[in-house]
Scaffold this active site. Structure first.
Site, PDB file in Angstrom:
ATOM      1  N   ASN A 111       0.829  -1.210   0.000  1.00 14.85           N
ATOM      2  CA  ASN A 111       0.000   0.000   0.000  1.00 14.85           C
ATOM      3  C   ASN A 111       0.863   1.259   0.000  1.00 14.85           C
ATOM      4  OD1 ASN A 111      -2.026  -1.810   0.128  1.00 14.85           O
ATOM      5  ND2 ASN A 111      -2.518  -1.482   2.281  1.00 14.85           N
ATOM      6  N   VAL A 112       0.288   2.316  -0.562  1.00 13.76           N
ATOM      7  CA  VAL A 112       1.033   3.573  -0.705  1.00 13.76           C
ATOM      8  C   VAL A 112       0.381   4.676   0.128  1.00 13.76           C
ATOM      9  CG1 VAL A 112       1.907   3.005  -3.017  1.00 13.76           C
ATOM     10  CG2 VAL A 112      -0.314   4.134  -2.820  1.00 13.76           C
ATOM     11  N   HIS A 128       5.805  -0.773  -2.759  1.00 17.56           N
ATOM     12  CA  HIS A 128       5.331  -0.037  -3.938  1.00 17.56           C
ATOM     13  C   HIS A 128       5.416   1.473  -3.738  1.00 17.56           C
ATOM     14  CE1 HIS A 128       2.879  -3.789  -5.427  1.00 17.56           C
ATOM     15  NE2 HIS A 128       4.180  -3.904  -5.595  1.00 17.56           N
ATOM     16  N   CYS A 156      11.461  19.800 -11.407  1.00 17.80           N
ATOM     17  CA  CYS A 156      12.639  19.693 -10.537  1.00 17.80           C
ATOM     18  C   CYS A 156      13.655  20.773 -10.961  1.00 17.80           C
ATOM     19  CB  CYS A 156      13.231  18.313 -10.744  1.00 17.80           C
ATOM     20  SG  CYS A 156      14.702  17.952  -9.791  1.00 17.80           S
ATOM     21  N   GLY A 195      -5.278  -9.008   3.210  1.00 15.87           N
ATOM     22  CA  GLY A 195      -5.914  -8.082   2.262  1.00 15.87           C
ATOM     23  C   GLY A 195      -5.192  -7.912   0.945  1.00 15.87           C
ATOM     24  N   THR A 196      -4.628  -8.993   0.434  1.00 15.53           N
ATOM     25  CA  THR A 196      -4.008  -8.895  -0.894  1.00 15.53           C
ATOM     26  C   THR A 196      -4.485 -10.046  -1.773  1.00 15.53           C
ATOM     27  OG1 THR A 196      -1.944  -8.891  -2.159  1.00 15.53           O
ATOM     28  CG2 THR A 196      -1.886 -10.056  -0.047  1.00 15.53           C
ATOM     29  N   ASN A 221      -8.431 -12.693   4.741  1.00 15.42           N
ATOM     30  CA  ASN A 221      -9.044 -12.168   3.510  1.00 15.42           C
ATOM     31  C   ASN A 221     -10.469 -12.699   3.450  1.00 15.42           C
ATOM     32  OD1 ASN A 221      -9.641 -11.650   0.678  1.00 15.42           O
ATOM     33  ND2 ASN A 221      -7.437 -11.496   0.342  1.00 15.42           N
ATOM     34  N   PRO A 222     -11.425 -11.891   3.045  1.00 12.22           N
ATOM     35  CA  PRO A 222     -12.789 -12.428   2.940  1.00 12.22           C
ATOM     36  C   PRO A 222     -12.903 -13.473   1.831  1.00 12.22           C
ATOM     37  CG  PRO A 222     -12.781 -10.016   2.656  1.00 12.22           C
ATOM     38  CD  PRO A 222     -11.353 -10.452   2.737  1.00 12.22           C
ATOM     39  N   ASP A 223     -11.985 -13.412   0.853  1.00 14.14           N
ATOM     40  CA  ASP A 223     -12.096 -14.305  -0.309  1.00 14.14           C
ATOM     41  C   ASP A 223     -10.872 -15.200  -0.433  1.00 14.14           C
ATOM     42  OD1 ASP A 223     -14.530 -13.233  -1.140  1.00 14.14           O
ATOM     43  OD2 ASP A 223     -13.492 -11.558  -2.114  1.00 14.14           O
TER      44      ASP A 223
HETATM   45  P1  OAD Z   1      -6.124  -6.132  -4.853  1.00 10.08           P
HETATM   46  O1  OAD Z   1      -7.208  -5.182  -5.159  1.00 10.08           O
HETATM   47  O2  OAD Z   1      -5.560  -6.921  -5.960  1.00 10.08           O
HETATM   48  O3  OAD Z   1      -6.643  -7.178  -3.764  1.00 10.08           O
HETATM   49  C1  OAD Z   1      -7.297  -6.765  -2.605  1.00 10.08           C
HETATM   50  C2  OAD Z   1      -7.616  -7.980  -1.750  1.00 10.08           C
HETATM   51  O4  OAD Z   1      -8.217  -7.515  -0.547  1.00 10.08           O
HETATM   52  C3  OAD Z   1      -8.576  -8.977  -2.381  1.00 10.08           C
HETATM   53  O5  OAD Z   1      -8.039 -10.282  -2.276  1.00 10.08           O
HETATM   54  C4  OAD Z   1      -9.844  -8.841  -1.520  1.00 10.08           C
HETATM   55  O6  OAD Z   1     -10.536 -10.076  -1.373  1.00 10.08           O
HETATM   56  C5  OAD Z   1      -9.257  -8.401  -0.204  1.00 10.08           C
HETATM   57  N1  OAD Z   1     -10.192  -7.664   0.656  1.00 10.08           N
HETATM   58  C6  OAD Z   1     -11.298  -6.965   0.336  1.00 10.08           C
HETATM   59  N2  OAD Z   1     -11.852  -6.401   1.420  1.00 10.08           N
HETATM   60  C7  OAD Z   1     -11.073  -6.739   2.477  1.00 10.08           C
HETATM   61  C8  OAD Z   1     -11.115  -6.469   3.858  1.00 10.08           C
HETATM   62  N3  OAD Z   1     -12.068  -5.701   4.380  1.00 10.08           N
HETATM   63  N4  OAD Z   1     -10.148  -6.991   4.647  1.00 10.08           N
HETATM   64  C9  OAD Z   1      -9.178  -7.762   4.118  1.00 10.08           C
HETATM   65  N5  OAD Z   1      -9.095  -8.051   2.823  1.00 10.08           N
HETATM   66  C10 OAD Z   1     -10.016  -7.552   2.002  1.00 10.08           C
HETATM   67  O7  OAD Z   1      -5.007  -5.323  -4.054  1.00 10.08           O
HETATM   68  P2  OAD Z   1      -3.490  -5.711  -3.807  1.00 10.08           P
HETATM   69  O8  OAD Z   1      -3.332  -7.174  -3.631  1.00 10.08           O
HETATM   70  O9  OAD Z   1      -2.984  -4.807  -2.742  1.00 10.08           O
HETATM   71  O10 OAD Z   1       0.185  -1.914  -7.310  1.00 10.08           O
HETATM   72  O11 OAD Z   1      -2.845  -5.279  -5.179  1.00 10.08           O
HETATM   73  C11 OAD Z   1      -1.463  -5.362  -5.342  1.00 10.08           C
HETATM   74  C12 OAD Z   1      -0.983  -4.235  -6.198  1.00 10.08           C
HETATM   75  O12 OAD Z   1      -1.737  -4.168  -7.406  1.00 10.08           O
HETATM   76  C13 OAD Z   1      -1.167  -2.854  -5.596  1.00 10.08           C
HETATM   77  O13 OAD Z   1      -0.129  -2.515  -4.716  1.00 10.08           O
HETATM   78  C14 OAD Z   1      -1.168  -1.973  -6.804  1.00 10.08           C
HETATM   79  C15 OAD Z   1      -2.063  -2.778  -7.691  1.00 10.08           C
HETATM   80  O14 OAD Z   1      -1.942  -2.571  -9.041  1.00 10.08           O
HETATM   81  C16 OAD Z   1       0.614  -0.842  -7.958  1.00 10.08           C
HETATM   82  O15 OAD Z   1      -0.082   0.146  -8.144  1.00 10.08           O
HETATM   83  C17 OAD Z   1       2.043  -0.941  -8.401  1.00 10.08           C
END
Ligand code: OAD
Length: 256
Positions: A111-112, A128, A156, A195-196, A221-223
């Site tokens: 996360n950013v 990231h 810059c 949450g990924t 993760n919910p899924d």
């Molecule tokens: P994703 O959007 O791919 O995945 C989010 C995950 O969070 C999913 O598996 C959901 O099931 C889960 N989720 C949803 N609600 C939740 C909750 N309340 N608690 C816990 N989990 C929950 O996001 P990331 O895996 O973070 O990169 O994506 C990875 C990268 O892809 C990001 O850092 C970004 C994106 O493109 C860049 O921008 C470089």
């Protein structure tokens, strides 16, 4: 009110709390889902995910910035401005609070949004990058404070455009941060993957490295995700609900 926990989840939480009680080092590997209860959309969820509404090719690559610096700048500036009204949720707070109960806690995040730091986590590795800081596109000169709301990217002193210090697709992750993340993963007693979607490489390789090293993996993760099959525990539900239960489980054990 929190939902009733099933017996299996209760048992898992007790087992996980026992692991935490004896853990030397706990690593949290987090993604967009951990910030969802703070009101930040994830990327890949159908309908609500950012990539369901926007095209990453047009917003999150070096080519996109070269083609339309203003559009890319404004999108990130908008996301940064939204952070002003956003606070860490219970999930971030529990991770920070665990630092008082476990010898070492490391957060490796994709996360950013800076919410782990805002919650008080001290060791946060941002794989990231960050929406909050900036550097120049051509020469990586760090930029000072940039006021929000600028319509165009500022320049810059070297003449290059300033860009947000996030990692875009087609860019390398900061090598020192990634190396440190690998080291911490290898030493972990327990790895929480929270949450990924576990789809984006090379970040998603880190939990697999943990598996290879015999580290116990807890997915929150919910899924289901591609990692679910290799995780030792899969706690299904929002992290802002599940992580407080894990913390309560640990506190119960410490009291008895
Ligand atoms: P994703 O959007 O791919 O995945 C989010 C995950 O969070 C999913 O598996 C959901 O099931 C889960 N989720 C949803 N609600 C939740 C909750 N309340 N608690 C816990 N989990 C929950 O996001 P990331 O895996 O973070 O990169 O994506 C990875 C990268 O892809 C990001 O850092 C970004 C994106 O493109 C860049 O921008 C470089």
């Amino acid at each position: 009110m929190a939902k009733e926990m099933g017996a299996a989840v209760k048992r898992d939480i007790k087992d996980i709390a026992r692991l935490l009680l004896n853990a030397e080092s706990v690593v949290f590997f987090t993604g967009a889902g951990v910030s969802k209860e703070s009101g930040i959309p994830t990327f890949r969820e159908a309908q609500t995910g950012l990539w369901a509404k926007y095209d990453p090719e047009q917003l999150a690559t070096p080519d996109a910035f070269e083609e339309n610096p203003q559009l890319v700048w404004q999108w990130y500036d908008h996301r940064r401005q939204q952070l002003a009204n956003i606070k860490p949720n219970l999930g971030h707070q529990v991770i920070a609070e665990l630092e008082k109960l476990v010898p070492k806690v490391v957060v490796i995040t994709q996360n950013v949004d800076g919410l782990h730091q805002q919650a008080g986590s001290k060791e946060v590795l941002e794989l990231h990058g960050s929406l909050i800081s900036h550097h120049c596109y051509e020469n990586q000169h760090p930029a000072g404070e940039i006021k929000p709301g600028l319509a165009d990217p500022p320049k810059c002193h070297c003449g290059s455009y300033i860009r947000p210090s996030v990692v875009w697709f087609d860019e390398e992750l900061p090598p020192a941060v990634f190396d440190l993340a690998e080291k911490e993963i290898k030493k972990a007693s327990v790895l929480f993957v929270v949450g990924t979607s576990s789809l984006v490489q090379p970040a998603a390789s880190l939990p697999l490295l943990a598996k290879h090293m015999g580290v116990t993996i807890v997915e929150v993760n919910p899924d289901e995700t591609p990692l679910s099959g290799v995780a030792d525990f899969a706690l299904r539900g929002p992290s802002a609900e599940i992580l407080p239960r894990v913390l309560d489980g640990l506190k119960d054990l410490r009291r008895n």
